[in-house]
Design an enzyme around this catalytic site. Structure first.
Site, PDB file in Angstrom:
ATOM      1  N   GLY A 385       0.795  -1.170  -0.018  1.00 59.97           N
ATOM      2  CA  GLY A 385       0.023   0.253  -0.075  1.00 59.97           C
ATOM      3  C   GLY A 385       0.878   1.156  -0.042  1.00 59.97           C
ATOM      4  O   GLY A 385       2.047   1.151  -0.284  1.00 59.97           O
ATOM      5  N   SER A 386       0.214   2.371   0.435  1.00 61.12           N
ATOM      6  CA  SER A 386       0.703   3.795   0.310  1.00 61.12           C
ATOM      7  C   SER A 386       1.948   4.132   1.131  1.00 61.12           C
ATOM      8  O   SER A 386       2.625   5.150   0.881  1.00 61.12           O
ATOM      9  CB  SER A 386      -0.200   4.844   0.762  1.00 61.12           C
ATOM     10  N   VAL A 387       2.605   2.914   1.772  1.00 57.53           N
ATOM     11  CA  VAL A 387       3.837   3.443   2.714  1.00 57.53           C
ATOM     12  C   VAL A 387       4.944   3.497   1.471  1.00 57.53           C
ATOM     13  O   VAL A 387       5.980   4.307   1.828  1.00 57.53           O
ATOM     14  CB  VAL A 387       4.169   2.305   3.669  1.00 57.53           C
ATOM     15  N   VAL A 388       4.950   3.049   0.399  1.00 56.41           N
ATOM     16  CA  VAL A 388       6.101   3.169  -0.554  1.00 56.41           C
ATOM     17  C   VAL A 388       5.795   4.509  -1.363  1.00 56.41           C
ATOM     18  O   VAL A 388       6.751   4.659  -2.307  1.00 56.41           O
ATOM     19  CB  VAL A 388       5.855   1.958  -1.714  1.00 56.41           C
TER      20      VAL A 388
END
Length: 689
Positions: A385-388
């Site tokens: 998900g959006s952590v990258v």
């Protein structure tokens, strides 16, 4: 007549003289040969008479111990009584049977694992003539020795081996262990549950038990129980010995077949230093096999000790945090979270790569208990998900498809006939790169992906198609790999997964998903290295479990002199402008510390100045032919922002609907940081006192 007799008497002395001369020559030759034997070869023949045989036995030593970073024992050696057998050369099956019968009178032996073949071999030794008579000479003529022996055993009936007494079964069990022994190599006969009484009885009767010895062995002991044990790994038993598939590897390195070796985890990774140096004893025997002398030619030394980077006090607290939050989430929404069983967390020093705590907890619903599965942080890869998105922003900045501070309006995008793709909220407005991180804008990342693929127009017209450059996939993946995403972290461990790439269909929509962490999969360890690289100004360091290797000392509670230090290993510096990294760092700070940040409600009031990124990913899979929709919750972060000393990554896969979800990823991350700085404060106060 008189003249004839006189002539014969004259010939007799001549013949006698010839005979005497021949005898003289024979004696002369004999004396000469004796002289040669005595003078020239006497010493050689005397040596042959006195000839002895020298053999060297290698005695195993205890493995090295493992300590945490504060020198608290994590893996120790517990001494145990042991009965061993070292077979002399030329020993026969009948000899081993005789030893087994004598030993069975002194010790008890487990008999549940006896096989039918074990019993037949015993019956055969007791009834050899009868057993062999069942194979005719004609049959035997066409058989090899092995075929003949197996045929003899096959013709022993079940009835003949069914009436053994318990005492006889113990003899069989002991002989079975004796048969595993190799010449001049100690074989464990029994070391599990040898009582003091058994040890004493055997020790008193060693003169009647050729090859048997009563000694002490060791077993691995774990003072912290199951904590961290799935990463510590395990070793083989004496009965298992070295793995058959790697026999050549071990045998060429001085191992014996019944040596215990590390078969997983850190025990396997550091086998070379943990194994120690075997004691070598030279045995001298005469031609008849009688022992004349023993001499220790190489002093044994137990294996070197490992000092881990792990803080076991902190590790236990992190395990408790992960367990409590996982159980709370499951109990709070048992139906919605029926597929959620795991929670994973990695905590490391971003500047050195030292791992401070690595936790994996799996909840066994049938047993209502937790199983330590910390290895899953290395083995299991998930859509993050959006952590990258920090890596996505940096890819856009470095590739030049966006400029620092460039604003893009957040509104859904449609490619061809695909459904619109947008952000988690429709009210994010117009954002720059830092704001896109703070508010976790999907649309901003979509534009980076589309522009890298060849579409530079703004705004991107809904419903239209684009000429997409599939080379953009590799370009962005190359940027991601600089942070450790999709590649080896370099960790000191026998195995780590590198994640999986999404399907090979090179569609713009898939690449947009990749840019928001909804396509390729990564491990928790990779995510920890990724956020550490951002925290560490773009320097990617190798994560490692071992801080140093130390020489062993006799003391039971001290670590010996340092043999080798495991220093910080910088794998690479990301090829990106430092000012771009500064912007992503600021975006991560605002995620946790600025109003509107997706982590602000959990970290906004913290004094330790945290930064990080939240993440949610759709996770679909099939179960019994039915498509199941779940979500992966993730979180990465570090603190303090200006001088990071701790970084972490959390993944909780297969959760239910986020809108009604227990915010497990945020709570685990918050409690990890709180606990770290509380523990640090307590230790600083103790040190000051």
């Amino acid at each position: 007549m008189a003249r004839e007799k006189k002539r014969k008497r004259a010939q007799l002395p001549v013949r006698l003289n010839i005979l005497f001369f021949i005898v003289f020559l024979l004696f002369s030759v004999l004396i000469l040969q004796l002289g040669v034997v005595q003078i020239l070869n006497g010493e050689e023949f005397q040596e042959e008479i006195d000839r002895t045989i020298q053999d060297t036995t290698k005695i195993p030593v205890p493995r090295g111990k493992i300590y945490d970073r504060n020198h608290k024992p994590v893996v120790d050696n517990e001494p145990v009584y042991s009965i061993t057998y070292t077979p002399p050369k030329g020993v026969q099956a009948e000899d081993r049977l005789e030893v087994a019968e004598s030993l069975a009178e002194l010790i008890s032996m487990e008999t549940k694992t006896l096989t039918e073949r074990n019993k037949k071999e015993y019956w055969y030794l007791l009834n050899k003539e009868e057993a062999e008579s069942r194979v005719s000479d004609e049959e035997a003529a066409d058989m090899s020795n092995a075929e003949y022996y197996n045929t003899v055993l096959d013709r022993i009936t079940e009835e003949e081996i069914s009436g053994f007494s318990e005492q006889e079964k113990e003899v069989i069990a002991i002989k079975n262990e004796l048969d595993k022994a190799y010449s001049l190599t100690p074989q464990i006969v029994k070391n599990d549950g040898v009582t003091a009484e058994e040890y004493a009885r055997v020790a008193e009767n060693l003169d009647k038990l050729p090859g048997i010895n009563a000694t002490t062995d060791w077993e691995r002991q774990y003072p912290y129980g199951s904590t961290f044990n799935s990463l510590l790994g395990s070793i083989t038993t004496r009965q298992q010995g070295i793995p058959a598939e790697n026999e050549d590897y071990y045998m060429t390195r001085g191992y014996s077949r019944n040596d215990r070796v590390g078969k997983s985890g850190l025990e396997e990774q550091y086998e070379d230093v943990l194994r120690g140096r075997k004691e070598q004893i030279q045995y001298t025997t005469d031609k008849s096999g009688r022992l004349i002398d023993t001499e220790t030619v190489v002093e044994g030394q137990r294996g070197k000790d490992l000092v881990l980077t792990i803080d076991m006090e902190f590790q236990e607290k992190v395990d408790t945090i992960v367990q409590e939050e996982l159980l709370t989430a499951i109990k709070k929404h048992p139906t919605m979270n029926r597929h959620m069983d795991d929670a994973l967390a990695v905590v490391m020093d971003p500047q050195t790569g030292e791992l401070l705590a690595v936790s994996g907890q799996t909840y066994d619903r049938e047993e209502n208990e937790f199983v330590n599965t910390a290895h899953k942080t290395l083995y299991d890869a998930h859509v993050p998900g959006s952590v990258v998105k920090g890596a996505t922003i940096l890819s856009g900045l470095e590739s030049g498809v966006i400029k620092p501070g460039e604003y893009i309006h957040d509104s859904p995008i449609r490619i061809g006939n695909d459904p619109p793709k947008g952000s988690w909220s429709s009210n994010l407005g117009t954002l720059d790169d830092i704001g896109a991180l703070r508010r976790s804008s999907n649309v901003y990342m979509f534009y980076i992906a589309l522009r890298m693929g060849g579409e530079y127009r703004y705004p991107f017209p809904n419903g239209s198609s684009t000429s997409f450059d599939t080379g953009a996939w590799q370009e962005m993946r190359n940027y991601f790999r600089q942070f450790g995403l999709g590649t080896d972290t370099g960790i000191d461990y026998p195995y780590e997964a590198t994640g999986l790439q999404g399907s090979s269909e090179n569609r713009p929509g898939n690449f947009m998903d990749y840019a928001i962490g909804q396509y390729d999969t990564y491990t928790t360890m990779q995510l920890a290295q990724y956020v550490s690289t951002i925290a560490n100004d773009g320097y990617r360091v190798r994560p490692h479990f071992v801080k140093g290797i130390h020489e062993p000392i006799p003391s039971l509670d001290k670590v010996g002199p340092l043999y080798k230090s495991i220093n910080t290993d910088v794998l690479n510096r990301v090829e990106m402008d430092q000012s771009y990294i500064d912007r992503v760092q600021e975006g991560f700070r605002q995620v946790f510390q600025s109003p509107g940040g997706t982590g602000y409600s959990y970290f906004g009031d913290k004094s330790y100045n945290p930064a990080g990124k939240t993440g949610t990913a759709e996770n679909e899979f099939y179960e019994d032919g039915q498509q199941i929709y779940t979500e992966n919750l993730s979180l990465v972060g570090y603190a303090p922002f200006d001088e990071p000393e701790i970084a972490f990554a959390v993944i909780v896969p297969r959760t239910g609907d986020t809108n009604n979800q227990h915010p497990i990823n945020h709570l685990i991350g918050e409690r990890i940081l709180d606990t770290y700085f509380e523990l640090k404060g307590e230790r600083d106060e103790e040190a000051a006192e």
